[in-house]
Design an enzyme around this catalytic site. Structure first.
Site, PDB file in Angstrom:
ATOM      1  N   MET A   1      52.035  41.283 112.841  1.00 47.98           N
ATOM      2  CA  MET A   1      52.945  40.180 113.178  1.00 47.98           C
ATOM      3  C   MET A   1      52.344  38.850 112.715  1.00 47.98           C
ATOM      4  O   MET A   1      52.753  37.781 113.183  1.00 47.98           O
ATOM      5  CB  MET A   1      53.204  40.150 114.684  1.00 47.98           C
ATOM      6  CG  MET A   1      53.901  41.423 115.163  1.00 47.98           C
ATOM      7  SD  MET A   1      54.830  41.187 116.679  1.00 47.98           S
ATOM      8  CE  MET A   1      53.540  40.689 117.790  1.00 47.98           C
TER       9      MET A   1
ATOM     10  N   HIS B   1      43.677  37.734 111.945  1.00 50.44           N
ATOM     11  CA  HIS B   1      42.286  37.528 112.347  1.00 50.44           C
ATOM     12  C   HIS B   1      41.461  38.690 111.791  1.00 50.44           C
ATOM     13  O   HIS B   1      42.002  39.579 111.111  1.00 50.44           O
ATOM     14  CB  HIS B   1      42.180  37.416 113.874  1.00 50.44           C
ATOM     15  CG  HIS B   1      42.819  38.552 114.616  1.00 50.44           C
ATOM     16  ND1 HIS B   1      42.316  39.834 114.611  1.00 50.44           N
ATOM     17  CD2 HIS B   1      43.960  38.612 115.368  1.00 50.44           C
ATOM     18  CE1 HIS B   1      43.075  40.615 115.340  1.00 50.44           C
ATOM     19  NE2 HIS B   1      44.090  39.908 115.796  1.00 50.44           N
ATOM     20  N   GLU B   2      40.177  38.685 112.121  1.00 47.34           N
ATOM     21  CA  GLU B   2      39.267  39.701 111.568  1.00 47.34           C
ATOM     22  C   GLU B   2      39.716  41.133 111.869  1.00 47.34           C
ATOM     23  O   GLU B   2      39.435  42.046 111.100  1.00 47.34           O
ATOM     24  CB  GLU B   2      37.848  39.485 112.106  1.00 47.34           C
ATOM     25  CG  GLU B   2      37.162  38.257 111.545  1.00 47.34           C
ATOM     26  CD  GLU B   2      36.890  38.351 110.047  1.00 47.34           C
ATOM     27  OE1 GLU B   2      36.617  39.469 109.575  1.00 47.34           O
ATOM     28  OE2 GLU B   2      36.977  37.328 109.363  1.00 47.34           O
TER      29      GLU B   2
ATOM     30  N   HIS C   1      42.796  42.328 112.003  1.00 49.64           N
ATOM     31  CA  HIS C   1      43.786  42.711 110.990  1.00 49.64           C
ATOM     32  C   HIS C   1      43.099  42.999 109.655  1.00 49.64           C
ATOM     33  O   HIS C   1      43.460  43.927 108.935  1.00 49.64           O
ATOM     34  CB  HIS C   1      44.795  41.579 110.762  1.00 49.64           C
ATOM     35  CG  HIS C   1      45.636  41.236 111.940  1.00 49.64           C
ATOM     36  ND1 HIS C   1      45.535  40.029 112.594  1.00 49.64           N
ATOM     37  CD2 HIS C   1      46.608  41.912 112.589  1.00 49.64           C
ATOM     38  CE1 HIS C   1      46.413  39.980 113.585  1.00 49.64           C
ATOM     39  NE2 HIS C   1      47.076  41.113 113.605  1.00 49.64           N
TER      40      HIS C   1
ATOM     41  N   GLN D   1      50.236  51.884 121.921  1.00 54.15           N
ATOM     42  CA  GLN D   1      51.074  51.775 120.719  1.00 54.15           C
ATOM     43  C   GLN D   1      50.646  52.801 119.673  1.00 54.15           C
ATOM     44  O   GLN D   1      51.484  53.484 119.067  1.00 54.15           O
ATOM     45  CB  GLN D   1      50.960  50.360 120.155  1.00 54.15           C
ATOM     46  CG  GLN D   1      51.515  50.194 118.764  1.00 54.15           C
ATOM     47  CD  GLN D   1      51.480  48.750 118.309  1.00 54.15           C
ATOM     48  OE1 GLN D   1      52.288  47.946 118.756  1.00 54.15           O
ATOM     49  NE2 GLN D   1      50.561  48.405 117.429  1.00 54.15           N
TER      50      GLN D   1
ATOM     51  N   ARG E   1      46.755  36.414 120.224  1.00 52.77           N
ATOM     52  CA  ARG E   1      47.076  35.655 121.448  1.00 52.77           C
ATOM     53  C   ARG E   1      45.857  34.950 122.037  1.00 52.77           C
ATOM     54  O   ARG E   1      46.017  34.171 122.980  1.00 52.77           O
ATOM     55  CB  ARG E   1      47.720  36.577 122.489  1.00 52.77           C
ATOM     56  CG  ARG E   1      49.119  37.035 122.095  1.00 52.77           C
ATOM     57  CD  ARG E   1      49.825  37.786 123.205  1.00 52.77           C
ATOM     58  NE  ARG E   1      51.252  37.952 122.953  1.00 52.77           N
ATOM     59  CZ  ARG E   1      51.811  39.070 122.480  1.00 52.77           C
ATOM     60  NH1 ARG E   1      51.054  40.125 122.208  1.00 52.77           N
ATOM     61  NH2 ARG E   1      53.114  39.137 122.286  1.00 52.77           N
TER      62      ARG E   1
END
Ligand code: AMP
Length: 281
Positions: free
Chosen positions: A30, A34-35, A37, A153, A187
């Site tokens: 999304m 950040h690291e 990902h 998930q 977040r």
């Protein structure tokens, strides 16, 4: 790096790669990269000839009152990071194309979504599975990388892929943490500096439970108590759930026998955080 917005163009490009015998790996995100990902991209790179990263803030996985509007978005920064990390295609679909007018098809995984985040985020997993199924049909990856950070998930996606016979190999990537243990998350930008030290109690609780299991404790009630004590030392941290579950069914356990997982969701003012850790005997 190519940027593609059109579904048709993405699908045509994917078919072309297939004809050339190229393996495609997809990293769905999304954005607000950040690291964590980027670690997914690294793993994808090892597995495939072409790495596609999707950035799509999926409205259907946010409930009413959640942070869809405020969700951090910074495409220029994300594109730079993706390029530096060697992403080949940045796929940036539009909401109106992913969900065409009159859209009424959804993908639902039943049992695995009943517990943990399920009751606190009604409709969330249905939104996730529906969009991931669409992305798989558009990008046609051979592999797709998902983080263990979002453990439920990951399990739900694995179930969907198996049940619907998607020809996609799901690759689970361990959670990337800050040096102090906090799990990386888009977040985390919502965290006020004074709340960060309280947020650390979540990973500390997980590590302590892991240590206790390694030290021979098998009783879940005792392990939960150990975690609770750490979490309750943060005055503003409100635990949503704290569970130790079987890794296959995500059902709560009484004793650690084989593969188990400890999962925590908790709120600090203005931010909901989740984290989890493996428990093996
Ligand atoms: P998101 O953009 O938050 O939807 O996350 C996209 C993908 O990155 C999901 O598969 C996440 O599980 C994964 N991810 C997010 N944070 C981390 C992390 N700290 N370590 C590893 N993977 C992560």
């Amino acid at each position: 790096m190519q940027q593609i917005t059109s579904l048709k163009q993405m699908q045509a490009q994917a078919l072309q790669f297939k004809r050339e015998g190229k393996k495609i790996a997809l990293v769905p995100t999304m954005g607000a990269l950040h690291e964590g990902h980027l670690k997914l991209v690294e793993v994808a790179r090892q597995e495939a000839d072409v790495v596609v990263m999707s950035i799509f803030v999926n409205p259907t996985q946010f409930g009413p009152g959640e942070d869809f509007e405020q969700y951090p978005r910074d495409l220029a920064k994300d594109a730079k990071l993706a390029l530096e990390k060697g992403v080949d295609i940045l796929f940036l679909p539009e909401v109106s194309e992913i969900y065409p007018e009159g859209d009424q098809t959804q993908v639902i995984v039943t049992e695995l979504t009943r517990g943990l985040c399920g009751p606190f985020r009604p409709g969330h997993f249905r939104g996730v599975t529906t969009v991931v199924a669409k992305l798989f049909l558009i990008v046609q990856p051979d592999q797709a990388c998902f983080g263990e950070k979002d453990y439920q998930q990951l399990k739900v996606i694995e179930r969907m892929v198996s049940d619907l016979h998607f020809p996609v190999q799901i690759i689970a990537v361990p959670t990337l943490r800050e040096a102090d243990g906090l799990a990386r998350s888009s977040r985390n930008v919502y965290l006020k500096p004074e709340d960060r030290v309280q947020a650390l109690k979540i990973s500390q609780a997980i590590f302590k439970v892991q240590e206790s299991v390694a030290g021979g404790q098998r009783k879940v009630s005792a392990l939960i108590q150990i975690a609770k004590e750490i979490l309750s030392s943060a005055p503003d941290l409100e635990t949503e759930y704290l569970e130790i579950v079987d890794t296959k069914t995500l059902e709560p356990l009484e004793q650690i026998q084989k593969e188990a997982r400890v999962l925590i969701a908790a709120h600090l003012p203005g931010v909901r955080l989740i984290d989890n850790g493996a428990l093996s005997v």
